[in-house]
Design a protein around this motif. Structure first.
Motif, PDB file in Angstrom:
ATOM      1  N   SER B  27       0.808  -1.211   0.000  1.00 23.04           N
ATOM      2  CA  SER B  27       0.000   0.000   0.000  1.00 23.04           C
ATOM      3  C   SER B  27       0.848   1.271   0.000  1.00 23.04           C
ATOM      4  O   SER B  27       0.295   2.365  -0.088  1.00 23.04           O
ATOM      5  CB  SER B  27      -0.915   0.008   1.229  1.00 23.04           C
ATOM      6  N   ARG B  28       2.118   1.110   0.109  1.00 27.63           N
ATOM      7  CA  ARG B  28       2.968   2.310   0.137  1.00 27.63           C
ATOM      8  C   ARG B  28       3.053   2.931  -1.258  1.00 27.63           C
ATOM      9  O   ARG B  28       2.989   2.242  -2.272  1.00 27.63           O
ATOM     10  CB  ARG B  28       4.381   1.942   0.625  1.00 27.63           C
ATOM     11  N   THR B  29       3.209   4.233  -1.265  1.00 27.95           N
ATOM     12  CA  THR B  29       3.275   4.935  -2.548  1.00 27.95           C
ATOM     13  C   THR B  29       4.612   4.634  -3.225  1.00 27.95           C
ATOM     14  O   THR B  29       5.580   4.181  -2.594  1.00 27.95           O
ATOM     15  CB  THR B  29       3.163   6.453  -2.353  1.00 27.95           C
ATOM     16  N   ASP B  30       4.638   4.944  -4.516  1.00 32.92           N
ATOM     17  CA  ASP B  30       5.874   4.722  -5.282  1.00 32.92           C
ATOM     18  C   ASP B  30       7.040   5.491  -4.671  1.00 32.92           C
ATOM     19  O   ASP B  30       8.151   4.981  -4.577  1.00 32.92           O
ATOM     20  CB  ASP B  30       5.669   5.195  -6.716  1.00 32.92           C
ATOM     21  N   GLU B  31       6.766   6.715  -4.282  1.00 31.76           N
ATOM     22  CA  GLU B  31       7.834   7.560  -3.756  1.00 31.76           C
ATOM     23  C   GLU B  31       8.398   6.991  -2.458  1.00 31.76           C
ATOM     24  O   GLU B  31       9.622   6.967  -2.246  1.00 31.76           O
ATOM     25  CB  GLU B  31       7.298   8.982  -3.512  1.00 31.76           C
ATOM     26  N   VAL B  32       7.490   6.525  -1.595  1.00 29.11           N
ATOM     27  CA  VAL B  32       7.934   5.936  -0.321  1.00 29.11           C
ATOM     28  C   VAL B  32       8.746   4.675  -0.577  1.00 29.11           C
ATOM     29  O   VAL B  32       9.798   4.446   0.043  1.00 29.11           O
ATOM     30  CB  VAL B  32       6.707   5.625   0.569  1.00 29.11           C
ATOM     31  N   LEU B  33       8.279   3.887  -1.530  1.00 31.19           N
ATOM     32  CA  LEU B  33       9.003   2.651  -1.847  1.00 31.19           C
ATOM     33  C   LEU B  33      10.395   2.947  -2.402  1.00 31.19           C
ATOM     34  O   LEU B  33      11.365   2.294  -2.035  1.00 31.19           O
ATOM     35  CB  LEU B  33       8.201   1.837  -2.874  1.00 31.19           C
ATOM     36  N   MET B  34      10.454   3.957  -3.259  1.00 35.06           N
ATOM     37  CA  MET B  34      11.762   4.276  -3.855  1.00 35.06           C
ATOM     38  C   MET B  34      12.729   4.796  -2.795  1.00 35.06           C
ATOM     39  O   MET B  34      13.919   4.473  -2.804  1.00 35.06           O
ATOM     40  CB  MET B  34      11.575   5.317  -4.968  1.00 35.06           C
ATOM     41  N   ARG B  35      12.195   5.575  -1.879  1.00 30.53           N
ATOM     42  CA  ARG B  35      13.063   6.068  -0.795  1.00 30.53           C
ATOM     43  C   ARG B  35      13.499   4.911   0.103  1.00 30.53           C
ATOM     44  O   ARG B  35      14.647   4.864   0.557  1.00 30.53           O
ATOM     45  CB  ARG B  35      12.336   7.125   0.026  1.00 30.53           C
ATOM     46  N   ALA B  36      12.556   3.988   0.321  1.00 34.14           N
ATOM     47  CA  ALA B  36      12.914   2.818   1.140  1.00 34.14           C
ATOM     48  C   ALA B  36      13.998   1.996   0.454  1.00 34.14           C
ATOM     49  O   ALA B  36      14.935   1.520   1.103  1.00 34.14           O
ATOM     50  CB  ALA B  36      11.671   1.957   1.380  1.00 34.14           C
ATOM     51  N   TYR B  37      13.875   1.885  -0.850  1.00 37.17           N
ATOM     52  CA  TYR B  37      14.918   1.158  -1.582  1.00 37.17           C
ATOM     53  C   TYR B  37      16.248   1.920  -1.504  1.00 37.17           C
ATOM     54  O   TYR B  37      17.316   1.307  -1.361  1.00 37.17           O
ATOM     55  CB  TYR B  37      14.489   0.971  -3.036  1.00 37.17           C
ATOM     56  N   GLY B  38      16.148   3.214  -1.575  1.00 37.71           N
ATOM     57  CA  GLY B  38      17.375   4.011  -1.427  1.00 37.71           C
ATOM     58  C   GLY B  38      18.029   3.798  -0.086  1.00 37.71           C
ATOM     59  O   GLY B  38      19.248   3.888   0.051  1.00 37.71           O
ATOM     60  N   ASP B  39      17.199   3.464   0.922  1.00 38.48           N
ATOM     61  CA  ASP B  39      17.751   3.194   2.263  1.00 38.48           C
ATOM     62  C   ASP B  39      18.192   1.748   2.434  1.00 38.48           C
ATOM     63  O   ASP B  39      18.579   1.355   3.540  1.00 38.48           O
ATOM     64  CB  ASP B  39      16.691   3.539   3.336  1.00 38.48           C
ATOM     65  N   TRP B  79      15.704   0.200 -15.908  1.00 37.52           N
ATOM     66  CA  TRP B  79      15.618  -0.192 -14.500  1.00 37.52           C
ATOM     67  C   TRP B  79      16.993  -0.243 -13.843  1.00 37.52           C
ATOM     68  O   TRP B  79      17.114  -0.010 -12.634  1.00 37.52           O
ATOM     69  CB  TRP B  79      14.862  -1.514 -14.365  1.00 37.52           C
ATOM     70  N   LEU B  80      17.995  -0.506 -14.633  1.00 40.41           N
ATOM     71  CA  LEU B  80      19.348  -0.430 -14.059  1.00 40.41           C
ATOM     72  C   LEU B  80      19.697   1.019 -13.726  1.00 40.41           C
ATOM     73  O   LEU B  80      20.402   1.300 -12.750  1.00 40.41           O
ATOM     74  CB  LEU B  80      20.387  -1.010 -15.029  1.00 40.41           C
ATOM     75  N   LYS B  81      19.157   1.903 -14.541  1.00 35.47           N
ATOM     76  CA  LYS B  81      19.365   3.326 -14.242  1.00 35.47           C
ATOM     77  C   LYS B  81      18.630   3.710 -12.955  1.00 35.47           C
ATOM     78  O   LYS B  81      19.150   4.472 -12.138  1.00 35.47           O
ATOM     79  CB  LYS B  81      18.878   4.177 -15.419  1.00 35.47           C
ATOM     80  N   VAL B  82      17.435   3.165 -12.804  1.00 33.95           N
ATOM     81  CA  VAL B  82      16.677   3.418 -11.558  1.00 33.95           C
ATOM     82  C   VAL B  82      17.460   2.874 -10.363  1.00 33.95           C
ATOM     83  O   VAL B  82      17.600   3.547  -9.327  1.00 33.95           O
ATOM     84  CB  VAL B  82      15.278   2.763 -11.638  1.00 33.95           C
ATOM     85  N   ILE B  83      18.001   1.681 -10.521  1.00 34.76           N
ATOM     86  CA  ILE B  83      18.784   1.073  -9.428  1.00 34.76           C
ATOM     87  C   ILE B  83      20.008   1.931  -9.118  1.00 34.76           C
ATOM     88  O   ILE B  83      20.315   2.200  -7.954  1.00 34.76           O
ATOM     89  CB  ILE B  83      19.201  -0.365  -9.824  1.00 34.76           C
ATOM     90  N   GLY B  84      20.644   2.381 -10.184  1.00 33.51           N
ATOM     91  CA  GLY B  84      21.851   3.195  -9.981  1.00 33.51           C
ATOM     92  C   GLY B  84      21.575   4.533  -9.338  1.00 33.51           C
ATOM     93  O   GLY B  84      22.445   5.115  -8.695  1.00 33.51           O
ATOM     94  N   ALA B  85      20.333   5.011  -9.526  1.00 34.95           N
ATOM     95  CA  ALA B  85      19.991   6.351  -9.013  1.00 34.95           C
ATOM     96  C   ALA B  85      19.289   6.295  -7.679  1.00 34.95           C
ATOM     97  O   ALA B  85      18.793   7.310  -7.196  1.00 34.95           O
ATOM     98  CB  ALA B  85      19.114   7.077 -10.032  1.00 34.95           C
ATOM     99  N   ARG B  86      19.243   5.119  -7.066  1.00 31.15           N
ATOM    100  CA  ARG B  86      18.407   4.970  -5.869  1.00 31.15           C
ATOM    101  C   ARG B  86      18.852   5.873  -4.722  1.00 31.15           C
ATOM    102  O   ARG B  86      18.032   6.370  -3.968  1.00 31.15           O
ATOM    103  CB  ARG B  86      18.396   3.514  -5.414  1.00 31.15           C
ATOM    104  N   GLU B  87      20.153   6.093  -4.606  1.00 31.15           N
ATOM    105  CA  GLU B  87      20.622   6.934  -3.493  1.00 31.15           C
ATOM    106  C   GLU B  87      20.442   8.418  -3.776  1.00 31.15           C
ATOM    107  O   GLU B  87      20.436   9.226  -2.869  1.00 31.15           O
ATOM    108  CB  GLU B  87      22.100   6.629  -3.215  1.00 31.15           C
ATOM    109  N   ARG B  88      20.344   8.743  -5.060  1.00 25.32           N
ATOM    110  CA  ARG B  88      20.198  10.163  -5.421  1.00 25.32           C
ATOM    111  C   ARG B  88      18.741  10.576  -5.574  1.00 25.32           C
ATOM    112  O   ARG B  88      18.458  11.756  -5.765  1.00 25.32           O
ATOM    113  CB  ARG B  88      20.923  10.436  -6.743  1.00 25.32           C
TER     114      ARG B  88
END
Lengths: 263, 216
Positions: B27-39, B79-88
């Motif tokens: 149920s988490r939003t995309d943005e929350v999930l992406m930040r969680a992945y960044g963490d 998606w590799l670009k998304v993975i690479g940009a997860r911290e930014r």
């Protein structure tokens, strides 16, 4: 016209929704599972690498910081080394410059070759104290002492009489005796700054020196007597008598009566 | 070292874990999930990928003219670009807008590499097609050509019809329908005005509608 346009617009919007719905029904392709797995593996790998990096991070920055610490230490050591070298260099320049300055008046009081190793008691006394020295130099018994040296002696006495006497004598002495004489002179300067103490110290010096001449003895005895050091003068006279049995005859007439009283 | 995992095993493993992901994560939003992945939460990425993988794959597949190999390559690059940009990643905009901005840029690079096409040439082609569509619009009637149901033949026809749509119109349509982006969002990421995007969409929809009409 406008109503037709509006109708077309609303109809178009409805048609667009239907097309979009139809499209979503028609277009349902998905990436192959193999591709999904590769992407998800890459995603996990990225996190794991970060975790591994985080585990090694404390090592890396530490190493970097250690290197930085060493760098700063090395820089500080280099600066300290340079400062040390500079400090070592500068005092040497002063030491070199000082003798040149001090030696400038030195050629003037150079004694005759025969008297060079042993300064005359007159000269020593002259440098020791102002008043007695003037009294002594008023007599013509010190041929080796010139006015320039007298001036120098006066200047030296003004600073530290005993030390200057010691320095003056040490300067004029050479060879293996120098250190011992310096010790004696230092001892003399340590005892007191009074003329008597200095005279006593000086009185011991000729005994340590090699073969003072008769004129030296007479000058010394005369100086001690004039300075009021009768006991010292008597001691000197006795020593003089040991060296020269005719010592009494060589004394000035003013001391003859006193010499008879000395056993 | 990361142990090598067979792709099939990994897919199964992923599918199992996707099923067992808690509803809270879903149920988490995309943005929350992406930040969680960044963490460092890789499960958050799995949810995010599951949400968007079909749409991004189809976006590339349509642009690649149905060539699965090209679509897979582009999809993986994205998606590799998304993975690479997860911290930014910073949630300054919707995740989907950011995702399709990356996809659109990747597509432009692909066009340039493939045909040496520039955006200007694509726009020239678009102008010609718009002129043809305007003439066709004058000829077309206004009755509803779409039925309630879409059969397999209709699907094939729709896909083929979109393939015949000029690239920029096709891009606007895919961003709108597959990416779920608004006109303003599409205008922002394609650096076009909202009116231009609206126009592109209108012509794309008309072409698809015409394709469906032929089935009637």
């Amino acid at each position: 016209m406008s109503s037709k346009h509006d109708r077309e617009q609303s109809g178009s919007a409805g048609e667009d929704d239907a097309v979009a719905r139809a499209w979503r029904q028609a277009s349902d392709e998905r990436p192959p599972a193999r591709l999904d797995a590769e992407i998800l593996a890459a995603a996990r790998r990225s996190v794991q690498q970060e975790d591994a990096g985080a585990k090694t991070l404390p090592v890396r920055p530490q190493a970097r910081s250690r290197w930085m610490q060493w760098q700063s230490l090395a820089a500080a050591a280099a600066v300290a080394g340079l400062a040390f070298v500079l400090l070592q260099t500068l005092p040497r320049e002063r030491e070199v410059a000082a003798p040149v300055r001090m030696e400038a008046p030195a050629p003037v009081p150079a004694p005759p070759p025969a008297q060079a190793p042993t300064p005359t008691p007159d000269a020593q006394l002259e440098m020791r104290s102002d008043a007695p020295a003037r009294a002594v130099t008023a007599t013509p018994a010190s041929p080796g002492v010139g006015p320039a040296e007298r001036d120098r002696g006066t200047e030296s006495a003004a600073r530290s009489p005993a030390a200057e006497v010691a320095a003056g004598i040490a300067d004029s002495m050479g060879g293996a005796e120098t250190d011992r004489r310096k010790g004696l002179m230092t001892e003399a300067s340590g005892e007191s700054s009074s003329a008597e103490a200095s005279a006593r110290a000086v009185a011991r010096v000729p005994g340590a020196l090699a073969a003072p001449s008769a004129s030296d003895w007479t000058a010394r005895i005369k100086a001690l007597h004039a300075a009021g050091d009768v006991a010292g003068a008597a001691t000197a006279l006795r020593e003089f008598r040991k060296v020269d049995p005719d010592a009494d005859a060589q004394l000035p007439e003013s001391l003859h009566e006193w010499a008879w009283t000395v056993e | 070292m990361i142990p090598a995992i067979a792709a099939g095993d990994l897919a199964l493993d992923t599918a199992r874990r996707m099923q067992s992901l808690p509803a809270e994560q879903e149920s988490r939003t995309d943005e929350v999930l992406m930040r969680a992945y960044g963490d460092g939460d890789s499960h958050a990425f799995e949810v995010l990928y599951a949400r968007h993988k079909g749409a991004t794959y189809r976006y590339f597949l349509r642009h690649a003219g149905g060539l699965a190999a090209s679509a897979e390559e582009l999809h993986q690059d994205l998606w590799l670009k998304v993975i690479g940009a997860r911290e930014r990643y910073e949630a300054q905009a919707k995740f989907s807008t950011w995702l399709y901005t990356l996809a659109h840029r990747r597509m432009i690079d692909h066009w340039r590499a493939r045909d040496g096409e520039s955006l200007a040439s694509l726009e020239d082609a678009e102008i010609l097609v718009q002129a043809e569509e305007s003439l066709a619009e004058l000829r077309d009637g206004s009755d509803d050509p779409l039925g309630a149901s879409i059969d397999f033949q209709a699907r094939q026809r729709l896909v083929a019809a979109l393939a015949s749509v000029p690239t920029l119109q096709q891009d606007a349509f895919l961003l709108h329908v597959e990416g779920g982006l608004s006109l303003e969002e599409i205008a922002g990421l394609t650096t076009a005005s909202v009116e231009t995007v609206k126009s592109r969409l209108r012509y794309a929809y008309r072409r698809l509608r015409a394709a469906l009409e032929d089935l009637q």
